[in-house]
Design a protein around this motif. Structure first.
Motif, PDB file in Angstrom:
ATOM      1  N   UNK A 290       0.781  -1.231   0.000  1.00 31.98           N
ATOM      2  CA  UNK A 290       0.000   0.000   0.000  1.00 31.98           C
ATOM      3  C   UNK A 290       0.820   1.293   0.000  1.00 31.98           C
ATOM      4  N   UNK A 291       2.136   1.212  -0.159  1.00 33.05           N
ATOM      5  CA  UNK A 291       2.929   2.424  -0.329  1.00 33.05           C
ATOM      6  C   UNK A 291       2.511   3.155  -1.598  1.00 33.05           C
ATOM      7  N   UNK A 292       2.784   4.442  -1.634  1.00 38.64           N
ATOM      8  CA  UNK A 292       2.333   5.268  -2.755  1.00 38.64           C
ATOM      9  C   UNK A 292       3.439   5.569  -3.766  1.00 38.64           C
ATOM     10  N   UNK A 293       4.578   4.917  -3.656  1.00 36.19           N
ATOM     11  CA  UNK A 293       5.723   5.247  -4.496  1.00 36.19           C
ATOM     12  C   UNK A 293       5.496   5.101  -5.989  1.00 36.19           C
ATOM     13  N   UNK A 294       4.823   4.026  -6.415  1.00 36.79           N
ATOM     14  CA  UNK A 294       4.591   3.848  -7.851  1.00 36.79           C
ATOM     15  C   UNK A 294       3.684   4.947  -8.397  1.00 36.79           C
ATOM     16  N   UNK A 295       2.691   5.335  -7.624  1.00 44.71           N
ATOM     17  CA  UNK A 295       1.794   6.402  -8.055  1.00 44.71           C
ATOM     18  C   UNK A 295       2.539   7.729  -8.099  1.00 44.71           C
ATOM     19  N   UNK A 296       3.330   7.997  -7.069  1.00 41.67           N
ATOM     20  CA  UNK A 296       4.108   9.239  -7.049  1.00 41.67           C
ATOM     21  C   UNK A 296       5.085   9.285  -8.218  1.00 41.67           C
ATOM     22  N   UNK A 297       5.688   8.140  -8.556  1.00 41.58           N
ATOM     23  CA  UNK A 297       6.609   8.090  -9.688  1.00 41.58           C
ATOM     24  C   UNK A 297       5.866   8.393 -10.986  1.00 41.58           C
ATOM     25  N   UNK A 298       4.665   7.850 -11.133  1.00 41.70           N
ATOM     26  CA  UNK A 298       3.858   8.124 -12.325  1.00 41.70           C
ATOM     27  C   UNK A 298       3.559   9.615 -12.440  1.00 41.70           C
ATOM     28  N   UNK A 299       3.257  10.250 -11.325  1.00 41.85           N
ATOM     29  CA  UNK A 299       3.000  11.692 -11.342  1.00 41.85           C
ATOM     30  C   UNK A 299       4.246  12.460 -11.776  1.00 41.85           C
ATOM     31  N   UNK A 300       5.409  12.042 -11.302  1.00 37.74           N
ATOM     32  CA  UNK A 300       6.660  12.699 -11.713  1.00 37.74           C
ATOM     33  C   UNK A 300       6.953  12.474 -13.191  1.00 37.74           C
ATOM     34  N   UNK A 301       6.688  11.266 -13.664  1.00 34.22           N
ATOM     35  CA  UNK A 301       6.990  10.915 -15.055  1.00 34.22           C
ATOM     36  C   UNK A 301       6.039  11.562 -16.057  1.00 34.22           C
ATOM     37  N   UNK A 302       4.873  11.961 -15.594  1.00 35.95           N
ATOM     38  CA  UNK A 302       3.860  12.536 -16.482  1.00 35.95           C
ATOM     39  C   UNK A 302       3.367  13.866 -15.893  1.00 35.95           C
TER      40      UNK A 302
END
Length: 126
Positions: free
Chosen positions: A77-89
């Motif tokens: 349930x960490x948010x790292x993948x979502x945060x990375x997606x926000x940074x990448x896009x």
């Protein structure tokens, strides 16, 4: 984008660290998923249970991401993948996270993005 949202896959893939599959197999699975629905922009997956790794997959390429900023938070349930997606896009103003597990909803909530259950997303729209 689909109806003003960006669709991204964020998938825990702890089976890699458990020896059930390889990184290469997961990359192929993610590329297959990207072709199932053309509205999906990217796929991210975390192959280790500690949440310290992240891979980014697009239709034509894949690469491991340096995760110093989100170390230990990539596995939902960490948010790292979502945060990375926000940074990448950075041009995307809204992300809709669709998931079928409680940890999906928790990750979306922690990241501050909209969440919809996969079950309700699949319902016919009027």
């Amino acid at each position: 984008t689909l109806q003003g949202h960006m669709l991204v896959i964020a998938s825990n893939q702890g089976g890699v660290s458990a020896g059930h599959k390889t990184i290469e197999e997961v990359i192929l699975e993610m590329k297959y998923c990207l072709h199932l629905l053309l509205g999906i922009q990217s796929a991210y997956f975390c192959p280790d249970l500690e949440g310290n790794q992240c891979w980014h997959v697009e239709r034509q390429s894949s690469s491991q991401i340096e995760v110093l900023r989100f170390k230990g938070r990539m596995q939902k349930p960490g948010d790292g993948m979502i945060q990375q997606a926000l940074l990448d896009h950075p041009s995307v103003s809204e992300i809709l996270f669709i998931g079928d597990r409680q940890e999906d909803e928790q990750a979306a909530h922690t990241a501050g993005v909209a969440f919809q259950s996969a079950e309700s997303w699949r319902l016919p729209r009027e």
